[in-house]
Design an enzyme around this catalytic site. Sequence first.
Site, mmCIF file in Angstrom:
data_model
loop_
_atom_site.group_PDB
_atom_site.id
_atom_site.type_symbol
_atom_site.label_atom_id
_atom_site.label_comp_id
_atom_site.label_asym_id
_atom_site.label_seq_id
_atom_site.Cartn_x
_atom_site.Cartn_y
_atom_site.Cartn_z
ATOM 1 N N LYS A 91 0.808 -1.224 0.000
ATOM 2 C CA LYS A 91 0.000 0.000 0.000
ATOM 3 C C LYS A 91 0.843 1.278 0.000
ATOM 4 O O LYS A 91 0.432 2.294 -0.550
ATOM 5 C CB LYS A 91 -0.945 0.009 1.212
ATOM 6 C CG LYS A 91 -2.157 -0.888 1.040
ATOM 7 C CD LYS A 91 -3.001 -0.884 2.300
ATOM 8 C CE LYS A 91 -4.465 -0.712 1.949
ATOM 9 N NZ LYS A 91 -5.322 -0.617 3.135
ATOM 10 N N ARG A 145 3.228 4.448 21.066
ATOM 11 C CA ARG A 145 2.793 5.836 21.138
ATOM 12 C C ARG A 145 3.340 6.697 19.997
ATOM 13 O O ARG A 145 2.659 7.590 19.488
ATOM 14 C CB ARG A 145 3.214 6.413 22.503
ATOM 15 C CG ARG A 145 2.665 7.818 22.713
ATOM 16 C CD ARG A 145 3.051 8.416 24.048
ATOM 17 N NE ARG A 145 2.764 9.848 24.008
ATOM 18 C CZ ARG A 145 1.817 10.441 24.718
ATOM 19 N NH1 ARG A 145 1.075 9.767 25.544
ATOM 20 N NH2 ARG A 145 1.619 11.741 24.605
ATOM 21 N N ASP A 193 -10.220 4.172 1.520
ATOM 22 C CA ASP A 193 -10.588 3.622 2.836
ATOM 23 C C ASP A 193 -11.374 4.641 3.670
ATOM 24 O O ASP A 193 -12.348 4.285 4.345
ATOM 25 C CB ASP A 193 -9.342 3.189 3.617
ATOM 26 C CG ASP A 193 -8.898 1.777 3.259
ATOM 27 O OD1 ASP A 193 -9.715 1.006 2.717
ATOM 28 O OD2 ASP A 193 -7.719 1.450 3.516
ATOM 29 N N TYR A 209 -13.931 -6.951 10.690
ATOM 30 C CA TYR A 209 -15.251 -7.476 10.291
ATOM 31 C C TYR A 209 -15.307 -9.004 10.308
ATOM 32 O O TYR A 209 -16.281 -9.602 9.863
ATOM 33 C CB TYR A 209 -15.675 -6.926 8.925
ATOM 34 C CG TYR A 209 -14.658 -7.121 7.835
ATOM 35 C CD1 TYR A 209 -14.576 -8.313 7.140
ATOM 36 C CD2 TYR A 209 -13.764 -6.110 7.527
ATOM 37 C CE1 TYR A 209 -13.624 -8.498 6.161
ATOM 38 C CE2 TYR A 209 -12.811 -6.275 6.545
ATOM 39 C CZ TYR A 209 -12.750 -7.474 5.863
ATOM 40 O OH TYR A 209 -11.800 -7.655 4.901
HETATM 41 P P1 NAP Z 1 -1.560 -2.005 10.626
HETATM 42 O O1 NAP Z 1 -1.069 -0.853 9.843
HETATM 43 O O2 NAP Z 1 -0.740 -3.244 10.713
HETATM 44 O O3 NAP Z 1 -1.926 -1.498 12.112
HETATM 45 C C1 NAP Z 1 -2.308 -2.404 13.107
HETATM 46 C C2 NAP Z 1 -2.808 -1.636 14.318
HETATM 47 O O4 NAP Z 1 -3.234 -2.578 15.307
HETATM 48 C C3 NAP Z 1 -1.746 -0.766 14.975
HETATM 49 O O5 NAP Z 1 -2.365 0.341 15.599
HETATM 50 C C4 NAP Z 1 -1.163 -1.736 16.011
HETATM 51 O O6 NAP Z 1 -0.523 -1.106 17.087
HETATM 52 C C5 NAP Z 1 -2.446 -2.379 16.501
HETATM 53 N N1 NAP Z 1 -2.175 -3.663 17.152
HETATM 54 C C6 NAP Z 1 -1.887 -4.845 16.551
HETATM 55 N N2 NAP Z 1 -1.686 -5.805 17.480
HETATM 56 C C7 NAP Z 1 -1.847 -5.204 18.693
HETATM 57 C C8 NAP Z 1 -1.764 -5.646 20.041
HETATM 58 N N3 NAP Z 1 -1.485 -6.944 20.348
HETATM 59 N N4 NAP Z 1 -1.997 -4.755 21.041
HETATM 60 C C9 NAP Z 1 -2.281 -3.475 20.754
HETATM 61 N N5 NAP Z 1 -2.368 -2.974 19.496
HETATM 62 C C10 NAP Z 1 -2.151 -3.838 18.473
HETATM 63 O O7 NAP Z 1 -2.971 -2.522 10.034
HETATM 64 P P2 NAP Z 1 -4.116 -1.638 9.345
HETATM 65 O O8 NAP Z 1 -3.977 -1.736 7.874
HETATM 66 O O9 NAP Z 1 -4.137 -0.295 9.986
HETATM 67 O O10 NAP Z 1 -5.437 -2.474 9.719
HETATM 68 C C11 NAP Z 1 -5.945 -2.464 11.032
HETATM 69 C C12 NAP Z 1 -7.225 -3.313 11.062
HETATM 70 O O11 NAP Z 1 -8.228 -2.701 10.247
HETATM 71 C C13 NAP Z 1 -7.020 -4.711 10.482
HETATM 72 O O12 NAP Z 1 -7.775 -5.610 11.257
HETATM 73 C C14 NAP Z 1 -7.605 -4.623 9.086
HETATM 74 O O13 NAP Z 1 -8.118 -5.856 8.612
HETATM 75 C C15 NAP Z 1 -8.747 -3.645 9.335
HETATM 76 N N6 NAP Z 1 -9.154 -2.917 8.113
HETATM 77 C C16 NAP Z 1 -10.473 -2.994 7.770
HETATM 78 C C17 NAP Z 1 -10.900 -2.301 6.664
HETATM 79 C C18 NAP Z 1 -12.348 -2.382 6.285
HETATM 80 O O14 NAP Z 1 -12.670 -2.090 5.134
HETATM 81 N N7 NAP Z 1 -13.223 -2.718 7.229
HETATM 82 C C19 NAP Z 1 -10.012 -1.523 5.897
HETATM 83 C C20 NAP Z 1 -8.662 -1.465 6.294
HETATM 84 C C21 NAP Z 1 -8.260 -2.181 7.416
HETATM 85 P P3 NAP Z 1 1.095 -0.882 17.026
HETATM 86 O O15 NAP Z 1 1.309 0.331 16.163
HETATM 87 O O16 NAP Z 1 1.489 -0.709 18.424
HETATM 88 O O17 NAP Z 1 1.675 -2.143 16.394
#
Ligand code: NAP
Length: 283
Positions: free
Chosen positions: A76, A166, A113, A230
């Site tokens: 991305k 943070r 998004d 989801y």
């Molecule tokens: P990402 O960039 O990998 O970010 C992951 C986030 O989750 C970060 O804030 C991370 O915190 C946190 N996290 C992961 N494991 C954790 C833990 N054990 N304890 C505390 N915080 C934790 O992923 P992303 O692309 O932002 O996606 C995040 C979620 O949104 C995913 O589940 C994805 O499938 C979903 N999503 C859904 C849609 C939709 O259309 N509904 C679209 C996009 C994404 P740290 O920074 O501390 O690692």
Amino acid sequence: MTEDQPDRLLHVPLAGLIGMPVAHSRSPRLHGHWLRRHAIAGHYVPMPVMPEHLAEVLRVLPRLGFVGVNVTIPHKEAVLTLADAVTDRAALIGAANTLIFRPDGKIHADNTDGYGFIANLRQNAPDWQPDAGPAAVIGAGGAARAVVASLLDSGVRELRISNRTRIRSEQIKAEFGARLTVYDWAQAGNMLDGAATVVNATSLGMTGKQPLRVPLDALSPGALVTDLVYTPLMTPFLLESQARGCRVVDGLGMLLHQAAPGFERWFGPRPEVDEDLRRAVLE
Ligand code: NAP
């Protein structure tokens, strides 16, 4: 049409998803439903692509008749450097999820998004008011950046953010400005006090992962609560929020809505996000 691209009028339009992994994605089902609904003889293909092959794949796909692709992890961010034009919102978010291969051979990168996030709330909580009170965003990954951008754009006046790491939320504040306040992860529950909109933008609560453990005692029953996760549709966070009297909106609608602008740019018609689509994607 450039010399090395096929004449699109003579070819079945192709679109797809590039990422690694892509096998779990619901996007082929989603776009397949719309292609059938609009009787378009096109295809949407999931394509696993390694980072070292990304540039070459983007050169080749337009020559094979692809009109564009969705982009997922881990490409991305990288696609921004390979695109010829990047929308302001994709540049601000620092990531793209939709590429359009233009007839002149140029690659156009966008991020839908944030659009999908807001369109989901507007459809499923029509009386939601972005300026009704502070918004609280849990998480500071790529999806959280899109959520923050779209909430600020929609008129949220105060946005609180907390993330396990943070520095990532500090970075978002540095880029998105004065309407943001960073809360420490240990204090994340405090930012729910008086919040009108609450978003889980972490991956916590997803099937196979730990649930989100931010204490919800300060959550007001008047708040709108939504989750980007989801699978499952009703995460433990949404269930607990609902039990506290909050309106909740699941994350599937965001996935459905973020796909609509890409489909329209690639295939022509603006597709509907309705119950039929939800059913087709959940099957
Ligand atoms: P990402 O960039 O990998 O970010 C992951 C986030 O989750 C970060 O804030 C991370 O915190 C946190 N996290 C992961 N494991 C954790 C833990 N054990 N304890 C505390 N915080 C934790 O992923 P992303 O692309 O932002 O996606 C995040 C979620 O949104 C995913 O589940 C994805 O499938 C979903 N999503 C859904 C849609 C939709 O259309 N509904 C679209 C996009 C994404 P740290 O920074 O501390 O690692």
